[in-house]
Design an enzyme around this catalytic site. Structure first.
Site, PDB file in Angstrom:
ATOM      1  N   GLY A   1       0.842  -1.190   0.000  1.00  0.00           N
ATOM      2  CA  GLY A   1       0.000   0.000   0.000  1.00  0.00           C
ATOM      3  C   GLY A   1       0.874   1.236   0.000  1.00  0.00           C
TER       4      GLY A   1
ATOM      5  N   SER B   1       1.705  -1.456   8.949  1.00  0.00           N
ATOM      6  CA  SER B   1       2.296  -2.001  10.174  1.00  0.00           C
ATOM      7  C   SER B   1       1.292  -2.014  11.321  1.00  0.00           C
ATOM      8  CB  SER B   1       3.531  -1.176  10.561  1.00  0.00           C
ATOM      9  OG  SER B   1       4.526  -1.257   9.556  1.00  0.00           O
TER      10      SER B   1
ATOM     11  N   PRO C   1       7.381  -1.963   2.312  1.00  0.00           N
ATOM     12  CA  PRO C   1       7.287  -0.510   2.435  1.00  0.00           C
ATOM     13  C   PRO C   1       6.415   0.104   1.350  1.00  0.00           C
ATOM     14  CG  PRO C   1       9.420  -1.137   1.540  1.00  0.00           C
ATOM     15  CD  PRO C   1       8.731  -2.410   1.936  1.00  0.00           C
ATOM     16  N   GLY C   2       5.889   1.287   1.652  1.00  0.00           N
ATOM     17  CA  GLY C   2       4.984   1.946   0.723  1.00  0.00           C
ATOM     18  C   GLY C   2       5.626   2.973  -0.175  1.00  0.00           C
TER      19      GLY C   2
ATOM     20  N   GLY D   1      39.254   4.773 -25.805  1.00  0.00           N
ATOM     21  CA  GLY D   1      39.776   5.999 -25.226  1.00  0.00           C
ATOM     22  C   GLY D   1      38.927   7.180 -25.633  1.00  0.00           C
ATOM     23  N   LEU D   2      39.216   8.336 -25.047  1.00  0.00           N
ATOM     24  CA  LEU D   2      38.456   9.542 -25.354  1.00  0.00           C
ATOM     25  C   LEU D   2      38.642   9.973 -26.797  1.00  0.00           C
ATOM     26  CD1 LEU D   2      39.312  11.587 -22.135  1.00  0.00           C
ATOM     27  CD2 LEU D   2      37.089  10.569 -22.685  1.00  0.00           C
TER      28      LEU D   2
ATOM     29  N   SER E   1      33.977   3.587 -27.082  1.00  0.00           N
ATOM     30  CA  SER E   1      33.444   2.538 -26.206  1.00  0.00           C
ATOM     31  C   SER E   1      33.595   2.919 -24.736  1.00  0.00           C
ATOM     32  CB  SER E   1      34.091   1.180 -26.490  1.00  0.00           C
ATOM     33  OG  SER E   1      35.478   1.281 -26.710  1.00  0.00           O
TER      34      SER E   1
END
Length: 632
Positions: A27, A34, A108-109, A464-465, A538
């Site tokens: 919910g 709880s 948990p909600g 590489g760059l 890459s």
């Protein structure tokens, strides 16, 4: 008149004594999950006296019910949860009544903890979907209902809480119940039991409410004790993923695992899914309590077979007359759980049962709009989004459709770098292409082609760059290798984008696909016996690892052409850094898109410290040392 709802005598005897029911609660934030579970435990008399003493102390200064307790504290165990008044982790509670034994998972909600809710639902047979009577159906309600539908949970109690805050209004309840039934039908849950409650005051939780005489349905506890989920449990044929080859000594060899479906008996025929081996038979069924004549779903056993056959962890033992599907491509519903978005084409790990294989989301077919439940086109999934996709694994695996066998049809997706669970999915069906394709073998193979060229094929991957010098070094290396009579080819990133990859942009998803295509082409060229040089930025470590896997058993050299971004920007041979700084080029690596430095490259070429000639000579020497193996 007060509604004291009691079950008919025949219904009370319909279930076996003390059956186990796994229940997930879900919910929105502050709906009171709880408190509801705490109320169940308290009103059922399941809270020990010493816990009540501690609860009295811990409840001081907190909102309490008529008994003077904050019953949510019976469930919220983490300090952070108590301080914030919320549930963070999945909290499990085990309890029994004269009618049934329960394992309740309180999830948990908050939206960011949707993964916790999915975890709780994945092991549940029934669910409590909680709503605030003042707010009705919210986006998080829709999200949780959708996940319950995907998980195949058909027994759902929609508990409309905080009825005391709407004066126990029947109109308010009926309005929300109508919305819930429409939602349940759309997400595939089917019928839901709508129950109006006040968890704080105990109305309709265990005892029928004096404030809602208009309500004629069951209390929550009655529903939990009597809901029959046996029809929902898997009736699949025998399946057992092998978890462990059990061989304590030379005279014993068994295969251990948990049965996910069906029943197995001594002397039953079994086989390994996807194997060409002939069936064998079960000689013994061994458990911690000794040998058994038969075993059933959810039981952990060790099977001893009549024949000594090759079986390992991840294999699936199955009824040979009704085997699971074995394929490497399938369609699935996917819940994305990670802050980093799903990237189709990226290589992940897929875990199904005891099997872990590299896998790729090959196509994201659509995203599900949680608010409208409509399908929309999408290229990626963000955290907590749900979509339908096609997935390919690097080898065939055994599975069933989730609707037939949830345990052999559910999987998780794992990030290969962080090892984090990033997605959870349910298999719908195998793709026809996966079962209709076979690998065609030819007499002329890679070894023959390599022998003709007197060289060892390989893939040399320069990363590489932009401006680091990849293309410059690749050009010099290929020229020098050609001068020595070697057969080479260079795949350059820019050149590929003029043809094969001209349909791709520079988003993360497009970069992944760019690298995948380049790696596939490089593998084919290397299979032809060539030394293939690949010059691509890459930027992502995952995709460089993916390229290495695509290339397979062909030697692969990762070459890091290393230059600081300041040096590359100063060179800027194509003027791209200047355009990126001016905002004219987006997703430019090194400026507004990350570059992940290789951790363990085979070769590092520092182009800011040495000349291209020196570095090219070094790389040529390394390549020659490898290819010389073919001529020796």
């Amino acid at each position: 008149m007060r509604n004291d709802f009691t079950a008919p005598a025949q219904e009370a005897s319909a279930l076996p004594a003390h059956p186990l029911l796994r229940v997930a609660t879900c919910g929105s934030v502050d709906d009171g999950k709880s408190t509801l579970i705490g109320r169940l435990l308290f009103d059922a008399g399941l809270v020990p006296d010493d816990h009540l003493q501690a609860l009295t102390r811990d409840s001081r200064g907190r909102p309490v019910g008529p008994e003077g307790y904050d019953l949510s504290l019976l469930v919220d165990g983490l300090l952070a949860e108590r301080e914030q008044g919320i549930t963070i982790d999945v909290a499990y509670r085990y309890f029994s009544t004269p009618r049934r034994t329960f394992i309740v998972a309180d999830s948990p909600g908050h939206e960011q903890y949707t993964r916790n809710m999915a975890t709780a639902a994945s092991n549940a047979e029934a669910a409590i979907l909680l709503l605030d009577g003042r707010q009705g159906v919210l986006t998080q309600t829709r999200r949780h209902a959708t996940i319950l539908g995907l998980m195949g949970i058909r027994s759902v109690a929609a508990v409309i809480n905080k009825m005391d805050l709407v004066d126990y209004s029947e109109d308010a309840f009926q309005r929300i119940a109508s919305d819930l039934r429409d939602l349940a039908e759309k997400v595939g849950i089917g019928a839901v039991e709508c129950i109006p409650v006040s968890a704080l005051n105990g109305d309709n939780v265990v005892h029928a409410s004096r404030h809602m005489e208009w309500y004629r349905g069951p209390t929550l506890m009655h529903w939990l004790e009597n809901v029959d989920v046996r029809a929902e449990r898997s009736t699949a044929p025998f399946r057992m993923p092998v978890q462990w080859v059990n061989r304590p000594h030379a005279d014993f060899r068994g295969f251990s695992g948990s049965i996910t479906g069906g029943t197995i008996r001594r002397n039953d025929p079994v086989t390994v899914a996807g194997s060409s081996m002939r069936p064998t038979r079960v000689a013994r069924i061994v458990t911690m309590d000794g040998d058994r004549d038969e075993a059933h779903a959810d039981e952990a056993v060790t099977l001893v077979l009549e024949d000594q056959i090759d079986i390992s962890r991840g294999d699936v033992l199955t009824d040979p007359a009704q085997p699971p599907v074995v394929a490497n491509q399938f369609a699935a519903d996917l819940i994305w759980l990670n802050d980093d978005p799903l990237i189709p084409g990226r290589s992940y790990l897929l875990r199904l049962g005891t099997t872990v294989v590299p896998a790729t989301i090959t196509e994201l077919k659509h995203r599900l709009n949680i608010t409208t439940l409509e399908h929309s086109a999408a290229k990626t999934l963000a955290a907590n989004e749900v979509g339908v996709c096609n997935i390919a694994t690097d080898r065939p695996i055994a599975f069933d459709a989730y609707r037939n066998d949830p345990k052999l049809g559910a999987f998780i997706i794992i990030d290969r770098v962080t090892n984090a669970t990033v997605g959870a999915g349910m298999i719908s069906f195998a793709l026809r292409r996966a079962t209709n394709l076979t690998w065609q073998a030819f007499d002329t193979d890679r070894a023959h082609r390599s022998a003709l060229k007197h060289q060892k094929p390989m893939v040399v991957w320069l990363t590489g760059l932009s401006g680091a010098g990849k293309s410059t070094i690749a050009n010099q290396v290929e020229r020098r290798l050609s001068e020595k009579g070697l057969h080479t080819y260079t795949l350059d990133g820019d050149n590929l984008r003029h043809g094969l990859n001209k349909d791709l942009g520079f988003t993360d998803a497009d970069r992944v696909e760019n690298i995948r295509r380049a790696a596939e082409v490089a593998r084919l060229m290397a299979d032809a016996g060539l030394i293939v040089l690949v010059s691509l930025i890459s930027p992502f470590r995952r995709e460089r690892d993916m390229a290495r896997e695509i290339v397979g058993d062909i030697p692969f050299l990762e070459v890091f052409v290393d230059a600081p971004v300041s040096v590359c920007e100063a060179r800027d041979p194509k003027g791209l850094y200047a355009k990126a700084r001016a905002g004219l080029v987006r997703n430019f690596t090194g400026i507004d898109s990350a570059y992940e430095v290789p951790e363990h490259p085979e070769v590092r070429l520092p182009t800011a410290e040495a000349s291209p000639d020196e570095l090219s000579d070094d790389l040529v020497r390394r390549i020659l040392a490898i290819t010389a193996e073919a001529g020796s």
